[in-house]
Design a protein around this motif. Structure first.
Motif, PDB file in Angstrom:
ATOM      1  N   SER A   1       0.751  -1.210   0.004  1.00 39.07           N
ATOM      2  CA  SER A   1       0.139   0.141   0.022  1.00 39.07           C
ATOM      3  C   SER A   1       0.746   1.189  -0.073  1.00 39.07           C
ATOM      4  O   SER A   1       1.974   1.178   0.538  1.00 39.07           O
ATOM      5  CB  SER A   1      -0.907   0.200   1.176  1.00 39.07           C
ATOM      6  OG  SER A   1      -1.673   1.247   1.268  1.00 39.07           O
ATOM      7  N   VAL A   2       0.298   2.154  -0.649  1.00 35.29           N
ATOM      8  CA  VAL A   2       1.067   3.649  -0.693  1.00 35.29           C
ATOM      9  C   VAL A   2       0.762   4.538   0.476  1.00 35.29           C
ATOM     10  O   VAL A   2       1.078   5.622   0.846  1.00 35.29           O
ATOM     11  CB  VAL A   2       0.982   4.296  -1.935  1.00 35.29           C
ATOM     12  CG1 VAL A   2       1.696   3.398  -3.146  1.00 35.29           C
ATOM     13  CG2 VAL A   2      -0.521   4.526  -2.257  1.00 35.29           C
ATOM     14  N   SER A   3      -0.326   3.895   1.290  1.00 34.89           N
ATOM     15  CA  SER A   3      -1.003   4.694   2.424  1.00 34.89           C
ATOM     16  C   SER A   3      -0.844   3.680   3.707  1.00 34.89           C
ATOM     17  O   SER A   3      -0.840   2.534   3.558  1.00 34.89           O
ATOM     18  CB  SER A   3      -2.226   5.196   2.312  1.00 34.89           C
ATOM     19  OG  SER A   3      -3.346   4.169   1.999  1.00 34.89           O
ATOM     20  N   TYR A   4      -1.110   4.219   4.804  1.00 39.65           N
ATOM     21  CA  TYR A   4      -1.046   3.421   6.106  1.00 39.65           C
ATOM     22  C   TYR A   4      -2.260   2.690   6.240  1.00 39.65           C
ATOM     23  O   TYR A   4      -3.271   3.355   6.307  1.00 39.65           O
ATOM     24  CB  TYR A   4      -0.710   4.269   7.116  1.00 39.65           C
ATOM     25  CG  TYR A   4      -0.441   3.590   8.369  1.00 39.65           C
ATOM     26  CD1 TYR A   4       0.604   2.559   8.509  1.00 39.65           C
ATOM     27  CD2 TYR A   4      -1.180   4.057   9.444  1.00 39.65           C
ATOM     28  CE1 TYR A   4       0.611   1.873   9.575  1.00 39.65           C
ATOM     29  CE2 TYR A   4      -0.881   3.217  10.762  1.00 39.65           C
ATOM     30  CZ  TYR A   4      -0.332   2.140  11.041  1.00 39.65           C
ATOM     31  OH  TYR A   4       0.101   1.725  12.222  1.00 39.65           O
ATOM     32  N   ARG A   5      -2.129   1.471   6.198  1.00 40.06           N
ATOM     33  CA  ARG A   5      -3.346   0.558   6.483  1.00 40.06           C
ATOM     34  C   ARG A   5      -2.837  -0.454   7.813  1.00 40.06           C
ATOM     35  O   ARG A   5      -2.337  -1.464   7.429  1.00 40.06           O
ATOM     36  CB  ARG A   5      -3.710  -0.326   5.395  1.00 40.06           C
ATOM     37  CG  ARG A   5      -5.175  -0.859   5.623  1.00 40.06           C
ATOM     38  CD  ARG A   5      -6.385  -0.065   5.959  1.00 40.06           C
ATOM     39  NE  ARG A   5      -7.564  -0.735   5.595  1.00 40.06           N
ATOM     40  CZ  ARG A   5      -8.865  -0.373   5.709  1.00 40.06           C
ATOM     41  NH1 ARG A   5      -8.745   1.081   5.851  1.00 40.06           N
ATOM     42  NH2 ARG A   5      -9.957  -1.046   5.773  1.00 40.06           N
ATOM     43  N   PRO A   6      -3.192  -0.125   8.840  1.00 43.46           N
ATOM     44  CA  PRO A   6      -2.471  -0.914  10.031  1.00 43.46           C
ATOM     45  C   PRO A   6      -3.260  -2.479   9.962  1.00 43.46           C
ATOM     46  O   PRO A   6      -4.225  -2.412   9.583  1.00 43.46           O
ATOM     47  CB  PRO A   6      -3.018  -0.365  11.294  1.00 43.46           C
ATOM     48  CG  PRO A   6      -4.227   0.453  11.078  1.00 43.46           C
ATOM     49  CD  PRO A   6      -3.992   1.022   9.289  1.00 43.46           C
TER      50      PRO A   6
ATOM     51  N   SER B   1     -10.697  -4.275  14.725  1.00 48.93           N
ATOM     52  CA  SER B   1     -10.733  -4.856  13.549  1.00 48.93           C
ATOM     53  C   SER B   1      -9.397  -5.384  13.471  1.00 48.93           C
ATOM     54  O   SER B   1      -8.351  -4.797  13.244  1.00 48.93           O
ATOM     55  CB  SER B   1     -11.083  -3.700  12.444  1.00 48.93           C
ATOM     56  OG  SER B   1     -10.995  -4.201  11.183  1.00 48.93           O
ATOM     57  N   ILE B   2      -9.479  -6.667  12.745  1.00 50.58           N
ATOM     58  CA  ILE B   2      -8.153  -7.290  12.606  1.00 50.58           C
ATOM     59  C   ILE B   2      -7.869  -7.931  11.451  1.00 50.58           C
ATOM     60  O   ILE B   2      -8.782  -8.353  10.648  1.00 50.58           O
ATOM     61  CB  ILE B   2      -8.280  -8.652  13.831  1.00 50.58           C
ATOM     62  CG1 ILE B   2      -8.744  -8.324  15.211  1.00 50.58           C
ATOM     63  CG2 ILE B   2      -6.761  -9.476  13.645  1.00 50.58           C
ATOM     64  CD1 ILE B   2      -7.295  -7.224  15.803  1.00 50.58           C
ATOM     65  N   ARG B   3      -6.565  -7.486  10.783  1.00 50.11           N
ATOM     66  CA  ARG B   3      -6.326  -8.319   9.614  1.00 50.11           C
ATOM     67  C   ARG B   3      -6.229 -10.056   9.550  1.00 50.11           C
ATOM     68  O   ARG B   3      -5.805 -10.337  10.563  1.00 50.11           O
ATOM     69  CB  ARG B   3      -4.973  -7.884   8.800  1.00 50.11           C
ATOM     70  CG  ARG B   3      -4.652  -8.142   7.389  1.00 50.11           C
ATOM     71  CD  ARG B   3      -3.549  -7.189   7.066  1.00 50.11           C
ATOM     72  NE  ARG B   3      -2.415  -7.645   7.512  1.00 50.11           N
ATOM     73  CZ  ARG B   3      -1.470  -7.776   6.976  1.00 50.11           C
ATOM     74  NH1 ARG B   3      -1.050  -7.968   5.570  1.00 50.11           N
ATOM     75  NH2 ARG B   3       0.082  -7.692   7.494  1.00 50.11           N
ATOM     76  N   GLY B   4      -6.873 -10.552   8.629  1.00 42.79           N
ATOM     77  CA  GLY B   4      -7.024 -11.871   8.687  1.00 42.79           C
ATOM     78  C   GLY B   4      -5.862 -12.371   8.359  1.00 42.79           C
ATOM     79  O   GLY B   4      -4.771 -11.901   7.677  1.00 42.79           O
ATOM     80  N   TYR B   5      -5.689 -13.916   8.707  1.00 46.76           N
ATOM     81  CA  TYR B   5      -4.233 -14.482   8.421  1.00 46.76           C
ATOM     82  C   TYR B   5      -3.931 -14.561   6.858  1.00 46.76           C
ATOM     83  O   TYR B   5      -2.804 -14.589   6.561  1.00 46.76           O
ATOM     84  CB  TYR B   5      -4.403 -16.080   9.081  1.00 46.76           C
ATOM     85  CG  TYR B   5      -4.239 -15.790  10.602  1.00 46.76           C
ATOM     86  CD1 TYR B   5      -3.145 -15.882  11.363  1.00 46.76           C
ATOM     87  CD2 TYR B   5      -5.452 -15.736  11.232  1.00 46.76           C
ATOM     88  CE1 TYR B   5      -3.225 -15.780  12.603  1.00 46.76           C
ATOM     89  CE2 TYR B   5      -5.584 -15.706  12.817  1.00 46.76           C
ATOM     90  CZ  TYR B   5      -4.356 -15.832  13.447  1.00 46.76           C
ATOM     91  OH  TYR B   5      -4.200 -15.588  14.875  1.00 46.76           O
ATOM     92  N   VAL B   6      -5.017 -14.816   6.281  1.00 43.16           N
ATOM     93  CA  VAL B   6      -4.896 -14.778   4.515  1.00 43.16           C
ATOM     94  C   VAL B   6      -4.204 -13.599   4.043  1.00 43.16           C
ATOM     95  O   VAL B   6      -3.500 -13.708   3.339  1.00 43.16           O
ATOM     96  CB  VAL B   6      -6.107 -15.590   3.792  1.00 43.16           C
ATOM     97  CG1 VAL B   6      -7.135 -14.431   4.041  1.00 43.16           C
ATOM     98  CG2 VAL B   6      -5.817 -15.890   2.571  1.00 43.16           C
ATOM     99  N   HIS B   7      -4.810 -12.492   4.530  1.00 42.81           N
ATOM    100  CA  HIS B   7      -4.318 -11.161   4.227  1.00 42.81           C
ATOM    101  C   HIS B   7      -2.857 -10.941   4.609  1.00 42.81           C
ATOM    102  O   HIS B   7      -2.112 -10.373   4.087  1.00 42.81           O
ATOM    103  CB  HIS B   7      -5.117  -9.972   4.545  1.00 42.81           C
ATOM    104  CG  HIS B   7      -6.448 -10.225   3.769  1.00 42.81           C
ATOM    105  ND1 HIS B   7      -7.638  -9.540   4.042  1.00 42.81           N
ATOM    106  CD2 HIS B   7      -6.704 -10.695   2.593  1.00 42.81           C
ATOM    107  CE1 HIS B   7      -8.429  -9.749   3.259  1.00 42.81           C
ATOM    108  NE2 HIS B   7      -8.202 -10.585   2.408  1.00 42.81           N
TER     109      HIS B   7
END
Length: 358
Positions: free
Chosen positions: A90-95, A113-119
């Motif tokens: 990403s060119v922007s911040y996405r925690p 809000s949690i990033r999934g393991y696949v991502h």
């Protein structure tokens, strides 16, 4: 009123992403490479003995402390194999995750809000998002959760835009001193913001169909406000994100739905923004001892009807409000085959305080 494109970029963060095509999912890699369980950017330390499956309430079968994943989150059943997460392209911040928690005179709020393991494995951004805010004049807690549709390349931007637009629409009505929320107008505003983001990213000539294909997102939005009879929750939904009431160890699903792209009948359960289905609000009082849960299908799918290991895990974890970081760790549980983003907002009614002595 239209805004110059550069103002869209200032008002609606995050900006466009430079995405790369992800490799096969971790689960697919495991199926095709049985001798090497789980993709790894580099090897991590693995114990000699296989992990013991977690039992309901996070206990191991032998009574030892609960098993934890490499991220120090609970393991529920068979864990996802260890790997080193990749940063989102990403060119922007996405925690990787967003965590929030606070309380009012009437409610205790926890949200994550949690990033999934696949991502994490693919190096793609978290497509879920959320927003939760206090309207101080009325005491209402206003919320939104959204799940960007997996096939939509920029759906994480759509999810962020939908959450912010929804919360802003409800707050604007409360600022007018009215108890009546224009739910259909809220859906229209959220859809308009998704389309506006699509045009800011892809160009002013972007049509609605392209916006849906590239930015589609689900939405649950609403509020809980204090009344003389107790906290009253009101909400609408578009798509397969949902809401539940947790009483003890039993879950009541309030917004049963599943997103079906291309469905012949367009309803609030089978479509996603920027489509604008007719919505019907759900409303009811929260009682002491109940917990209102608002989440995406990354939470709802493993939960199921709440009778399994995941349901017991959350019934125990949400029995009382914990600290926000613990809430996030509980949501980030490791369970094989459940690797989607997860977003959850939980609201506990505060116990009524006894009257003060004069």
């Amino acid at each position: 009123m239209s805004l110059p494109r550069h103002l869209y970029r200032l008002l609606f963060w995050p900006l466009t992403l430079l995405e790369r095509r992800p490799p096969a999912s971790a689960a697919a890699q495991r199926r095709h490479q049985p001798q090497q369980p789980g993709p790894r950017a580099r090897e991590t330390t693995v114990t000699a003995n296989p992990p013991v499956p977690a039992q309901p309430g996070g206990e191991r079968r032998n009574g030892s402390p609960p098993e934890l994943s490499q991220w120090n989150s609970p393991v529920v059943g068979d864990p996802i194999h260890r790997f080193e997460p990749r940063p989102p392209a990403s060119v922007s911040y996405r925690p990787d995750m967003v965590v929030d928690g606070w309380e009012t005179d009437d409610l205790i709020v926890r949200a994550a809000s949690i990033r999934g393991y696949v991502h994490r494995y693919r190096g793609t951004p978290r497509q879920d998002d959320m927003a939760v805010s206090l309207h101080r004049a009325s005491g209402a807690v206003v919320f939104a959760v959204a799940d960007g549709v997996s096939s939509a390349r920029h759906s994480h931007i759509g999810a962020s835009a939908a959450c912010r637009a929804s919360v802003n629409a409800i707050v604007a009505r409360l600022d007018e001193g009215t108890d009546r929320i224009d739910w259909q107008g809220l859906v229209e505003q959220a859809a308009w913001q998704v389309i506006a983001q699509a045009r800011a990213v892809l160009g002013d000539d972007t049509d609605t169909e392209t916006a849906e294909r590239e930015f589609a997102t689900t939405l649950v939005a609403g509020l809980v406000r204090p009344t003389a009879d107790g906290p009253e929750a009101s909400m609408i939904h578009v798509g397969d994100s949902s809401a539940w009431i947790l009483r003890g160890d039993r879950y009541q699903c309030l917004l049963e739905s599943k997103y079906a792209p291309g469905a012949d009948i367009v309803s609030s359960a089978t479509t996603a923004l920027p489509r604008m289905p007719r919505v019907t609000p759900r409303a009811g009082l929260l009682s002491a001892g109940e917990v209102l849960l608002l989440g995406t299908d990354g939470f709802g799918d493993p939960l199921g009807d709440g009778a399994g290991e995941v349901g017991r895990h959350f019934a125990d974890a949400l029995r009382r409000p914990g600290d926000p970081l613990r809430f996030a760790r509980d949501l980030d549980f490791s369970r094989e085959n459940f690797d989607d983003d997860r977003t959850l907002i939980a609201l506990w009614p505060r116990s009524p305080q006894p009257p003060r002595r004069p």
